[in-house]
Design an enzyme around this catalytic site. Structure first.
Site, PDB file in Angstrom:
ATOM      1  N   HIS A  50      -1.907   0.520   7.183  1.00  0.00           N
ATOM      2  CA  HIS A  50      -0.607   0.002   6.773  1.00  0.00           C
ATOM      3  C   HIS A  50       0.433   0.619   7.705  1.00  0.00           C
ATOM      4  O   HIS A  50       0.155   1.593   8.411  1.00  0.00           O
ATOM      5  CB  HIS A  50      -0.312   0.384   5.330  1.00  0.00           C
ATOM      6  CG  HIS A  50      -1.060  -0.445   4.334  1.00  0.00           C
ATOM      7  ND1 HIS A  50      -0.767  -0.414   2.989  1.00  0.00           N
ATOM      8  CD2 HIS A  50      -2.075  -1.319   4.468  1.00  0.00           C
ATOM      9  CE1 HIS A  50      -1.563  -1.233   2.336  1.00  0.00           C
ATOM     10  NE2 HIS A  50      -2.378  -1.790   3.212  1.00  0.00           N
ATOM     11  N   GLU A  52       3.042   2.528   7.236  1.00  0.00           N
ATOM     12  CA  GLU A  52       3.362   3.937   7.018  1.00  0.00           C
ATOM     13  C   GLU A  52       2.221   4.841   7.492  1.00  0.00           C
ATOM     14  O   GLU A  52       2.473   5.906   8.067  1.00  0.00           O
ATOM     15  CB  GLU A  52       3.655   4.194   5.529  1.00  0.00           C
ATOM     16  CG  GLU A  52       4.819   3.388   4.999  1.00  0.00           C
ATOM     17  CD  GLU A  52       4.436   1.992   4.484  1.00  0.00           C
ATOM     18  OE1 GLU A  52       5.297   1.372   3.855  1.00  0.00           O
ATOM     19  OE2 GLU A  52       3.291   1.536   4.724  1.00  0.00           O
ATOM     20  N   SER A  77       8.544  -1.832   0.441  1.00  0.00           N
ATOM     21  CA  SER A  77       8.209  -0.775  -0.508  1.00  0.00           C
ATOM     22  C   SER A  77       6.771  -0.292  -0.281  1.00  0.00           C
ATOM     23  O   SER A  77       5.840  -1.095  -0.292  1.00  0.00           O
ATOM     24  CB  SER A  77       8.362  -1.314  -1.936  1.00  0.00           C
ATOM     25  OG  SER A  77       8.101  -0.309  -2.882  1.00  0.00           O
ATOM     26  N   CYS A  79       3.046   0.958  -0.663  1.00  0.00           N
ATOM     27  CA  CYS A  79       2.004   0.755  -1.674  1.00  0.00           C
ATOM     28  C   CYS A  79       1.544   2.104  -2.222  1.00  0.00           C
ATOM     29  O   CYS A  79       2.029   3.168  -1.820  1.00  0.00           O
ATOM     30  CB  CYS A  79       0.827   0.008  -1.046  1.00  0.00           C
ATOM     31  SG  CYS A  79      -0.125   1.041   0.117  1.00  0.00           S
ATOM     32  N   CYS A  82       0.175   4.472   0.666  1.00  0.00           N
ATOM     33  CA  CYS A  82       1.215   5.017   1.536  1.00  0.00           C
ATOM     34  C   CYS A  82       2.163   5.937   0.774  1.00  0.00           C
ATOM     35  O   CYS A  82       2.600   6.956   1.302  1.00  0.00           O
ATOM     36  CB  CYS A  82       1.967   3.883   2.215  1.00  0.00           C
ATOM     37  SG  CYS A  82       0.871   2.878   3.263  1.00  0.00           S
TER      38      CYS A  82
END
Length: 145
Positions: A50, A52, A77, A79, A82
């Site tokens: 992801h 992040e 936002s 998950c 992350c």
């Protein structure tokens, strides 16, 4: 959009140009970008890259003191995975471009003492809405549906 969210947004656009999911992130310490990344699950055939996670990986090894001075920027936002990494490294502040198309465990993150700022940035919202409309199967895969 501030300069650091702009870095994250540029990362999201890079991910989209690569054929991936347009989510970007930047890690900032003392007013300086020390890491940046974008969702590369499609590009790398990865289960965990992801935005992040890619950003944290690209920042390299940092000290605990560094993380405790950091701010994580994400166009979407974060998950559970992350958010968990952010909690593990005790990153005290997360700035989110938008949470209208997806909302991670924001209340839990706040309950752990993290300052969470939601910008509801129109560019971030439009980017994700258009991507989800054009790629619903890929989007559902990314969020585990």
């Amino acid at each position: 959009m501030d300069e650091f969210m702009r870095v994250a947004y540029e990362e999201a656009l890079q991910g989209q140009r690569e054929g991936g999911i347009p989510i970007g992130s930047a890690l900032v310490i003392d007013g300086r970008v020390v890491g940046r990344g974008h969702n590369r699950r499609v590009q790398q055939g990865s289960a965990i890259l992801h935005a992040e996670m890619d950003c944290l990986e690209n920042a390299g090894r940092l000290t605990a003191a560094d993380y405790r001075r950091a701010t994580l920027y994400s166009t979407l936002s974060p998950c559970d995975m992350c958010s968990g990494a952010s909690l593990l490294y005790q990153i005290p502040k997360i700035i989110v471009g938008e949470h209208q198309t997806f909302q991670g465990p924001e209340e839990y993150v706040r309950s752990r003492g993290v300052e969470l700022v939601i910008l509801d940035d129109p560019d971030c919202i439009t980017l994700m809405r258009e991507f989800i409309a054009a790629n619903p199967t890929l989007w559902n895969e990314d969020i585990g549906v």
